[in-house]
Design a protein around this motif. Structure first.
Motif, PDB file in Angstrom:
ATOM      1  N   GLU A 107      38.816  54.072  49.155  1.00  0.00           N
ATOM      2  CA  GLU A 107      39.359  52.847  49.854  1.00  0.00           C
ATOM      3  C   GLU A 107      38.672  51.684  49.409  1.00  0.00           C
ATOM      4  OE1 GLU A 107      38.104  53.729  53.484  1.00  0.00           O
ATOM      5  OE2 GLU A 107      39.620  54.795  54.205  1.00  0.00           O
ATOM      6  N   THR A 108      37.342  51.803  49.024  1.00  0.00           N
ATOM      7  CA  THR A 108      36.800  50.675  48.250  1.00  0.00           C
ATOM      8  C   THR A 108      37.279  50.351  46.809  1.00  0.00           C
ATOM      9  OG1 THR A 108      34.400  50.875  48.967  1.00  0.00           O
ATOM     10  CG2 THR A 108      34.749  49.492  46.991  1.00  0.00           C
ATOM     11  N   GLN A 109      38.158  50.845  46.311  1.00  0.00           N
ATOM     12  CA  GLN A 109      38.601  50.699  45.029  1.00  0.00           C
ATOM     13  C   GLN A 109      39.629  50.778  45.387  1.00  0.00           C
ATOM     14  OE1 GLN A 109      38.671  54.017  42.346  1.00  0.00           O
ATOM     15  NE2 GLN A 109      36.297  53.993  42.208  1.00  0.00           N
ATOM     16  N   GLU A 110      40.124  50.657  46.321  1.00  0.00           N
ATOM     17  CA  GLU A 110      41.697  50.406  46.510  1.00  0.00           C
ATOM     18  C   GLU A 110      42.054  48.746  47.405  1.00  0.00           C
ATOM     19  OE1 GLU A 110      43.461  52.704  49.887  1.00  0.00           O
ATOM     20  OE2 GLU A 110      43.721  54.636  48.218  1.00  0.00           O
ATOM     21  N   ALA A 111      40.847  48.779  47.628  1.00  0.00           N
ATOM     22  CA  ALA A 111      40.266  46.704  48.174  1.00  0.00           C
ATOM     23  C   ALA A 111      40.080  45.744  46.854  1.00  0.00           C
ATOM     24  CB  ALA A 111      39.449  47.410  49.409  1.00  0.00           C
ATOM     25  N   ALA A 112      39.235  46.635  46.160  1.00  0.00           N
ATOM     26  CA  ALA A 112      39.510  45.391  44.574  1.00  0.00           C
ATOM     27  C   ALA A 112      40.639  45.946  43.852  1.00  0.00           C
ATOM     28  CB  ALA A 112      38.511  47.135  43.466  1.00  0.00           C
ATOM     29  N   VAL A 113      41.408  46.797  43.659  1.00  0.00           N
ATOM     30  CA  VAL A 113      42.663  46.146  43.249  1.00  0.00           C
ATOM     31  C   VAL A 113      43.943  45.960  43.438  1.00  0.00           C
ATOM     32  CG1 VAL A 113      44.887  47.678  42.326  1.00  0.00           C
ATOM     33  CG2 VAL A 113      42.618  49.053  42.152  1.00  0.00           C
ATOM     34  N   GLN A 114      43.543  45.663  45.234  1.00  0.00           N
ATOM     35  CA  GLN A 114      44.666  44.529  46.635  1.00  0.00           C
ATOM     36  C   GLN A 114      43.944  43.673  46.009  1.00  0.00           C
ATOM     37  OE1 GLN A 114      47.102  45.494  47.970  1.00  0.00           O
ATOM     38  NE2 GLN A 114      47.253  43.205  48.168  1.00  0.00           N
ATOM     39  N   THR A 115      42.086  42.523  45.892  1.00  0.00           N
ATOM     40  CA  THR A 115      41.770  41.669  45.758  1.00  0.00           C
ATOM     41  C   THR A 115      42.158  41.347  44.105  1.00  0.00           C
ATOM     42  OG1 THR A 115      40.485  42.053  47.086  1.00  0.00           O
ATOM     43  CG2 THR A 115      40.161  40.596  45.159  1.00  0.00           C
ATOM     44  N   ASP A 116      42.651  42.524  43.196  1.00  0.00           N
ATOM     45  CA  ASP A 116      42.713  41.734  41.392  1.00  0.00           C
ATOM     46  C   ASP A 116      44.506  41.536  41.704  1.00  0.00           C
ATOM     47  OD1 ASP A 116      40.879  41.877  40.890  1.00  0.00           O
ATOM     48  OD2 ASP A 116      40.708  44.298  39.742  1.00  0.00           O
ATOM     49  N   LEU A 117      45.377  42.043  42.204  1.00  0.00           N
ATOM     50  CA  LEU A 117      46.726  41.755  42.696  1.00  0.00           C
ATOM     51  C   LEU A 117      46.930  40.364  43.591  1.00  0.00           C
ATOM     52  CD1 LEU A 117      48.083  45.217  43.696  1.00  0.00           C
ATOM     53  CD2 LEU A 117      48.855  43.945  42.052  1.00  0.00           C
ATOM     54  N   ASP A 118      45.799  40.429  44.221  1.00  0.00           N
ATOM     55  CA  ASP A 118      46.103  38.995  44.863  1.00  0.00           C
ATOM     56  C   ASP A 118      45.672  37.841  44.035  1.00  0.00           C
ATOM     57  OD1 ASP A 118      46.905  40.590  47.313  1.00  0.00           O
ATOM     58  OD2 ASP A 118      44.548  39.840  48.224  1.00  0.00           O
ATOM     59  N   SER A 119      44.731  38.323  43.043  1.00  0.00           N
ATOM     60  CA  SER A 119      44.291  37.068  42.364  1.00  0.00           C
ATOM     61  C   SER A 119      45.562  36.675  40.782  1.00  0.00           C
ATOM     62  CB  SER A 119      42.348  37.796  41.390  1.00  0.00           C
ATOM     63  OG  SER A 119      42.592  37.059  40.103  1.00  0.00           O
ATOM     64  N   LEU A 120      45.999  37.740  40.892  1.00  0.00           N
ATOM     65  CA  LEU A 120      47.133  38.185  39.829  1.00  0.00           C
ATOM     66  C   LEU A 120      47.847  37.432  40.126  1.00  0.00           C
ATOM     67  CD1 LEU A 120      47.693  39.685  36.450  1.00  0.00           C
ATOM     68  CD2 LEU A 120      48.571  41.340  37.918  1.00  0.00           C
ATOM     69  N   ASN A 121      48.980  37.672  41.739  1.00  0.00           N
ATOM     70  CA  ASN A 121      49.753  36.951  41.815  1.00  0.00           C
ATOM     71  C   ASN A 121      49.464  35.362  42.126  1.00  0.00           C
ATOM     72  OD1 ASN A 121      51.546  38.493  42.552  1.00  0.00           O
ATOM     73  ND2 ASN A 121      50.614  39.252  44.250  1.00  0.00           N
ATOM     74  N   ALA A 122      48.065  34.650  42.395  1.00  0.00           N
ATOM     75  CA  ALA A 122      48.076  33.168  42.861  1.00  0.00           C
ATOM     76  C   ALA A 122      47.750  32.407  41.253  1.00  0.00           C
ATOM     77  CB  ALA A 122      46.070  33.002  42.889  1.00  0.00           C
ATOM     78  N   ASN A 123      47.421  33.815  40.371  1.00  0.00           N
ATOM     79  CA  ASN A 123      47.476  32.543  38.936  1.00  0.00           C
ATOM     80  C   ASN A 123      48.105  32.941  38.583  1.00  0.00           C
ATOM     81  OD1 ASN A 123      44.828  32.710  38.528  1.00  0.00           O
ATOM     82  ND2 ASN A 123      44.657  34.804  37.553  1.00  0.00           N
ATOM     83  N   LYS A 124      50.061  33.780  38.627  1.00  0.00           N
ATOM     84  CA  LYS A 124      50.591  33.635  38.530  1.00  0.00           C
ATOM     85  C   LYS A 124      51.872  32.689  39.287  1.00  0.00           C
ATOM     86  CE  LYS A 124      51.960  37.903  36.740  1.00  0.00           C
ATOM     87  NZ  LYS A 124      53.125  39.246  36.840  1.00  0.00           N
TER      88      LYS A 124
END
Length: 171
Positions: A107-124
């Motif tokens: 669950e922690t790793q999934e949350a980290a992946v989601q955070t990275d995805l959100d960051s990637l989308n913000a950068n895009k």
């Protein structure tokens, strides 16, 4: 023209920096996803072992513990039986705790992946915004240059007319 070119170069450099960040984030995200997939497989394997253990316990379950104890022929057999039950219980408890820990890690790793995805989308989104600003700046520069060139040409034509009139008047 130099101002607009400088502004264009600055925006282009920012876009390149954002593209680099996106590439780095995508690489880190791919690594995280591999780790999460490995953890999912590990948790699935552990659950399978636990389920097999429960199945074996169910299949070998005697009518009651009392009949099992009464069926033991010697005191050492009873002690061995009790010791084996205790070890199996400890093993099962450890297995359940391991499953809980692995689930929490997952669950922690999934949350980290989601955070990275959100960051990637913000950068895009930022990249798209900068690209739009870049395109608008170029359009503004082209419009300004075109207007200045048209004004310069009109002034040159007017100058040529005035020069021709002046030369005519001199004659």
């Amino acid at each position: 023209k130099q101002y607009y070119q400088q502004q264009s170069n600055t925006i282009a450099a920012q876009i390149e920096a954002i593209k680099t960040d996106i590439t780095n984030t995508e690489a880190a995200l791919a690594q995280k996803q591999l780790e999460v997939q490995a953890k999912v497989l590990e948790v699935a394997h552990t659950k399978e072992l636990f389920e097999q253990r429960l199945k074996v316990m169910y299949m070998t379950h005697n009518d009651s513990n009392l009949s099992t104890v009464l069926g033991v022929s010697s005191f050492s057999d009873a002690l061995r039986y009790t010791e084996n039950l205790q070890k199996m219980s400890e093993s099962d408890t450890n297995l359940i705790e391991k499953l809980r820990t692995e689930q929490a890690d997952l669950e922690t790793q999934e949350a980290a992946v989601q955070t990275d995805l959100d960051s990637l989308n913000a950068n895009k989104e930022l990249l798209d915004q900068k690209s739009a600003e870049y395109a608008q700046s170029i359009q503004n520069a082209n419009n300004a240059i075109t207007a200045e060139e048209a004004e310069k040409e009109a002034n040159e034509d007017a100058y040529a007319d005035k020069k021709a009139q002046f030369e005519e008047a001199q004659k």
